[in-house]
Write a protein that holds these residues in place. Structure first.
Motif, mmCIF file in Angstrom:
data_model
loop_
_atom_site.group_PDB
_atom_site.id
_atom_site.type_symbol
_atom_site.label_atom_id
_atom_site.label_comp_id
_atom_site.label_asym_id
_atom_site.label_seq_id
_atom_site.Cartn_x
_atom_site.Cartn_y
_atom_site.Cartn_z
ATOM 1 N N TYR A 2 0.849 -1.189 0.000
ATOM 2 C CA TYR A 2 0.000 0.000 0.000
ATOM 3 C C TYR A 2 0.885 1.240 0.000
ATOM 4 O O TYR A 2 1.822 1.330 0.776
ATOM 5 C CB TYR A 2 -0.878 0.011 1.242
ATOM 6 N N ASN A 3 0.568 2.184 -0.860
ATOM 7 C CA ASN A 3 1.369 3.403 -0.915
ATOM 8 C C ASN A 3 0.567 4.632 -0.547
ATOM 9 O O ASN A 3 -0.660 4.601 -0.487
ATOM 10 C CB ASN A 3 1.966 3.571 -2.308
ATOM 11 N N LEU A 4 1.276 5.719 -0.355
ATOM 12 C CA LEU A 4 0.623 6.991 -0.087
ATOM 13 C C LEU A 4 0.178 7.630 -1.394
ATOM 14 O O LEU A 4 0.869 7.513 -2.397
ATOM 15 C CB LEU A 4 1.605 7.947 0.587
ATOM 16 N N PRO A 5 -0.958 8.323 -1.363
ATOM 17 C CA PRO A 5 -1.324 9.160 -2.522
ATOM 18 C C PRO A 5 -0.216 10.184 -2.783
ATOM 19 O O PRO A 5 0.466 10.606 -1.846
ATOM 20 C CB PRO A 5 -2.601 9.860 -2.044
ATOM 21 N N SER A 6 -0.029 10.571 -4.036
ATOM 22 C CA SER A 6 1.078 11.483 -4.332
ATOM 23 C C SER A 6 0.820 12.865 -3.728
ATOM 24 O O SER A 6 -0.322 13.298 -3.570
ATOM 25 C CB SER A 6 1.312 11.590 -5.839
ATOM 26 N N LEU A 8 1.496 13.530 -0.717
ATOM 27 C CA LEU A 8 1.361 13.344 0.732
ATOM 28 C C LEU A 8 2.616 12.658 1.260
ATOM 29 O O LEU A 8 3.234 11.863 0.556
ATOM 30 C CB LEU A 8 0.125 12.502 1.055
ATOM 31 N N ARG A 9 2.960 12.963 2.480
ATOM 32 C CA ARG A 9 4.247 12.499 3.014
ATOM 33 C C ARG A 9 4.130 11.887 4.404
ATOM 34 O O ARG A 9 3.350 12.331 5.226
ATOM 35 C CB ARG A 9 5.213 13.684 3.130
ATOM 36 N N ASP A 10 4.964 10.889 4.645
ATOM 37 C CA ASP A 10 5.212 10.392 5.989
ATOM 38 C C ASP A 10 6.412 11.124 6.570
ATOM 39 O O ASP A 10 7.344 11.467 5.839
ATOM 40 C CB ASP A 10 5.606 8.899 5.938
ATOM 41 N N LEU A 61 -8.248 23.200 -6.995
ATOM 42 C CA LEU A 61 -7.323 22.971 -5.883
ATOM 43 C C LEU A 61 -7.962 22.553 -4.564
ATOM 44 O O LEU A 61 -7.336 21.896 -3.748
ATOM 45 C CB LEU A 61 -6.487 24.235 -5.646
ATOM 46 N N TRP A 63 -9.818 20.576 -1.821
ATOM 47 C CA TRP A 63 -10.290 19.232 -1.522
ATOM 48 C C TRP A 63 -11.742 19.348 -1.061
ATOM 49 O O TRP A 63 -12.007 19.594 0.116
ATOM 50 C CB TRP A 63 -9.454 18.600 -0.398
ATOM 51 N N TYR A 106 -4.722 21.995 2.880
ATOM 52 C CA TYR A 106 -4.821 21.003 1.818
ATOM 53 C C TYR A 106 -5.073 21.686 0.481
ATOM 54 O O TYR A 106 -6.010 22.470 0.353
ATOM 55 C CB TYR A 106 -5.961 20.022 2.135
ATOM 56 N N TYR A 108 -4.970 20.632 -3.793
ATOM 57 C CA TYR A 108 -4.746 19.570 -4.769
ATOM 58 C C TYR A 108 -3.841 20.063 -5.893
ATOM 59 O O TYR A 108 -4.210 20.072 -7.060
ATOM 60 C CB TYR A 108 -6.095 19.072 -5.298
ATOM 61 N N ARG A 117 0.440 18.308 -1.148
ATOM 62 C CA ARG A 117 -1.032 18.394 -1.103
ATOM 63 C C ARG A 117 -1.542 18.535 0.337
ATOM 64 O O ARG A 117 -2.680 18.902 0.550
ATOM 65 C CB ARG A 117 -1.634 17.181 -1.799
ATOM 66 N N GLU A 118 -0.699 18.172 1.259
ATOM 67 C CA GLU A 118 -0.969 18.457 2.675
ATOM 68 C C GLU A 118 0.276 19.145 3.190
ATOM 69 O O GLU A 118 1.373 18.610 3.060
ATOM 70 C CB GLU A 118 -1.221 17.154 3.436
ATOM 71 N N GLU B 39 4.843 10.896 11.873
ATOM 72 C CA GLU B 39 3.588 11.501 11.421
ATOM 73 C C GLU B 39 3.244 10.912 10.077
ATOM 74 O O GLU B 39 4.116 10.736 9.225
ATOM 75 C CB GLU B 39 3.734 13.019 11.317
ATOM 76 N N TYR B 45 -5.190 6.433 0.734
ATOM 77 C CA TYR B 45 -6.088 5.825 -0.246
ATOM 78 C C TYR B 45 -7.115 4.973 0.493
ATOM 79 O O TYR B 45 -6.778 4.311 1.489
ATOM 80 C CB TYR B 45 -5.313 4.915 -1.213
ATOM 81 N N LEU B 67 -12.605 13.303 -5.244
ATOM 82 C CA LEU B 67 -12.595 14.730 -5.566
ATOM 83 C C LEU B 67 -13.180 14.931 -6.954
ATOM 84 O O LEU B 67 -13.191 14.002 -7.763
ATOM 85 C CB LEU B 67 -11.162 15.262 -5.544
ATOM 86 N N ASN B 90 6.143 0.547 4.305
ATOM 87 C CA ASN B 90 6.840 1.400 3.342
ATOM 88 C C ASN B 90 8.274 1.726 3.776
ATOM 89 O O ASN B 90 9.154 1.901 2.940
ATOM 90 C CB ASN B 90 6.103 2.738 3.142
#
Lengths: 429, 429
Positions: A2-6, A8-10, A61, A63, A106, A108, A117-118, B39, B45, B67, B90
């Motif tokens: 599972y990946n993060l939506p683009s 967005l960051r950890d 833009l 959300w 937020y 887009y 995006r965040e 964080e 998703y 969206l 990840n």
């Protein structure tokens, strides 16, 4: 997988720890200036946000969404200013209302370096004052923050929407149809250079471009001198001079008529803070917005504020070596045990936690070498070795991994560990 | 008038300041136990969350949406555990991975006291250890937090999913169809009382209800004694005893076979922390979940963790008088000026900020009385009066509004103000 939506960051620990430190410092400065925190939800009704940010935001833009179980239309916070206005109208705090917030918004956007995006913003606003001291305070905070973080090549560019209106709309008489184009072009001066600005202006206003280029090439006192020729704008010049008079670090200020800023809601002073390197755009921006609150309260309530683009600030600071990702853990002590000393080590570890130390003890029954390896990988500075021999002498060994120094500590005086460790750690960060 | 969607809340300064203080204290404790922060984004998703929380969540509670400008299906974080699992898969940090997070989650619940659609949780998890010391550490943190906050009437109820499975599914042989109903009923013991549990059980399992009631009425050593009769469960009992052996405050523990906990993913030890008053449900809950990570990593990776329901903790603490909404501002000093001393007051105010004090100066050109009124309303403890007479003697007056004490301070020694103010304020909070 599972990946993060683009976009967005950890943030893993070493990044989160750095961010916490930076945010704390910014928060500290907001408090110094007499600001207090509020929090508003991430989610607002779409209705609250509609019509506040302009077409591009609304169509591309924000959300905005409905849920499967409700007819209501929601939106994620696009910035902190509209939620502030909504908060203000609901709670009506005493004036002036000085609030700060460091939280996420937020958008887009197309993800790219420094654009997510965040993302966090650190906002500080003063509601209720129409006096130049409130504009000055906003600019002084910005300066304080950049100084505190040891940015060396920053400047704070300031202008006034009233000046823009007077110079371009009234004096040069550029009509409504063209004025937005003109503003968009001159706003790019820093990015594309004066020659390109001139060329682009020429396609919109013809020969007037010479005059415009001349005006937007003025800096500082030249701007004031130029505007002072016009009686009609004297009140605004006077106000602006009053702001300047109250600034702490005038050398950092650049008065520059090419600064426009995108958002429609500004009415008076506007500013942007920029660094020479890296070329990352403005790290802070804001200004006076005396009409926005009216949309929420039906009353004239002046306001002025600013925002630190903390994502860019962090990216720029890392690139400049001002911020270092050099702390992987808050843990101060790794308690090391042997097979036959686990229970003693466990009890000592928990006692140290009660005393106030951040302690780790292995939870996987690993041998001495693996325990040490974990401490090294995590960069935990101190080891507390709980060995059979030391225990028989009612003591433990405290080792500073950095200096290799070892001290024997009596189990009856575990508070000594607190003193030693905190002393060394406080002096090193 | 724009309003907030229901179930969402604003936090004005006095609430936000209290919450900051509580969150800091919890964070402090997480650090003591060797946890570090990460964080993850608010948005994941939908795919990442699908199939992890059960039907009710998926069909009614998760904030999921598309969206207008994208086909992707997104969802707002429902808890912190699934994002942790996604993060772990990840980033694959070293084991054990001990992380904490204090952040918001989103559930489209019916809003009621203590239940909000956006709410904070404080989570602490240990990934990678299958040893009882990791379960014990989780329970010790919970105890530490409740002790630190001076909750007096709390207890930590513990159980084990393996015990439940053995007693009800294997030993009493309740079939799959009925077992969920049985669990749901016994889990309500605290809320509805033993007689009602018995009655409800009777409608599902008939006469077996007597036996069940007998079992779930056992407490602590009675539970261990009862289970110890069965060889088949001896490994699990042994593990459980090892946990108990490592707990700091055994008097707070209650072993109780009626504890079930809703979430499917628990596999071993489970716990809930409750207070006698107010009757607000559990303030913390968690347990071992050795199978969840596999959904993300395709590997067997054990994990155990807990979550503080900080919204309930705060609500309960306020009701019990443990938490007081008694601080309206971080501002320490209100600088008071007169018409002819504004510029001096401004400069002094800014100097104090540089020294490290949180200072307010009026930005609305109000008279002396209104400036004082603002300080009183905001409950700013110290006034710094910058009068003409004092200035002519190169001094200012520092007044403690609480004690009425006034001290004359030389303008050359503004650092004295720092010393005096910080000393008094640090001793009072």
């Amino acid at each position: 997988m599972y990946n993060l939506p683009s976009g967005l960051r950890d943030f893993p620990p070493e990044i989160k720890i750095l961010r916490n430190k930076i945010f704390s410092k910014i928060e500290e400065i907001f408090k110094r200036f007499g600001f207090d925190p509020i929090e508003t939800p991430t989610i607002e009704y779409w209705d609250t946000m509609k019509g506040k940010y302009g077409e591009e935001a609304e169509n591309k833009l924000i959300w905005r969404f409905k849920l499967p179980y409700s007819d209501k239309e929601y939106a994620l916070r696009y910035d902190q200013t509209v939620p502030l206005a909504r908060f203000f109208s609901n709670h009506r705090p005493n004036l002036p209302f000085k609030r700060y917030v460091i939280d996420k918004s937020y958008r887009y956007e197309n993800p790219q370096k420094g654009r997510y995006r965040e993302f966090y913003q650190a906002d500080f606003d003063i509601i209720g004052s129409k006096e130049p001291e409130s504009d000055a305070e906003i600019l002084n905070i910005v300066n304080f923050i950049f100084k505190e973080f040891n940015f060396s090549n920053y400047k704070i560019i300031i202008n006034d929407r009233e000046f823009l209106r007077f110079v371009f709309e009234k004096n040069l008489n550029i009509n409504e149809e063209k004025i937005r184009k003109v503003y968009t072009i001159i706003d790019k001066l820093d990015k594309i250079g004066i020659e390109n600005v001139k060329r682009e202006l020429n396609t919109v206003v013809g020969e007037l471009s010479d005059k415009i280029v001349e005006i937007i090439s003025l800096r500082n006192q030249e701007v004031i001198d130029y505007l002072s020729k016009y009686e009609e704008i004297s009140k605004e010049i006077n106000y602006f001079n009053n702001i300047l008079d109250l600034l702490n670090d005038k050398g950092r200020i650049e008065i520059n008529l090419s600064l426009v800023r995108g958002l429609d809601y500004y009415t008076g002073m506007i500013y942007e803070a920029v660094v020479e390197k890296p070329r990352i755009g403005s790290l802070s921006g804001g200004g006076r917005y005396d009409n926005l609150l009216k949309l929420f309260t039906n009353e004239e309530i002046p306001a002025v504020g600013g925002s630190i683009g903390v994502e860019r600030l962090i990216d720029a600071g890392i690139e400049l070596g001002i911020f270092k990702i050099d702390k992987k853990t808050y843990t101060e002590i790794c308690v090391i045990y042997f097979e036959d000393t686990f229970k003693d080590a466990w009890n000592i570890c928990n006692k140290l936690r009660e005393i106030g130390l951040n302690c780790y003890i292995d939870l996987m029954r690993r041998d001495f070498n693996k325990q040490i390896k974990y401490a090294v990988d995590k960069d935990i500075r101190f080891l507390l070795i709980v060995g059979k021999k030391e225990l028989s002498e009612n003591s433990v060994l405290l080792q500073d991994r950095y200096t290799k120094e070892r001290i024997r500590i009596s189990i009856n005086n575990l508070e000594d560990i607190y003193r030693i460790v905190k002393n060394i750690i406080n002096n090193s960060y």
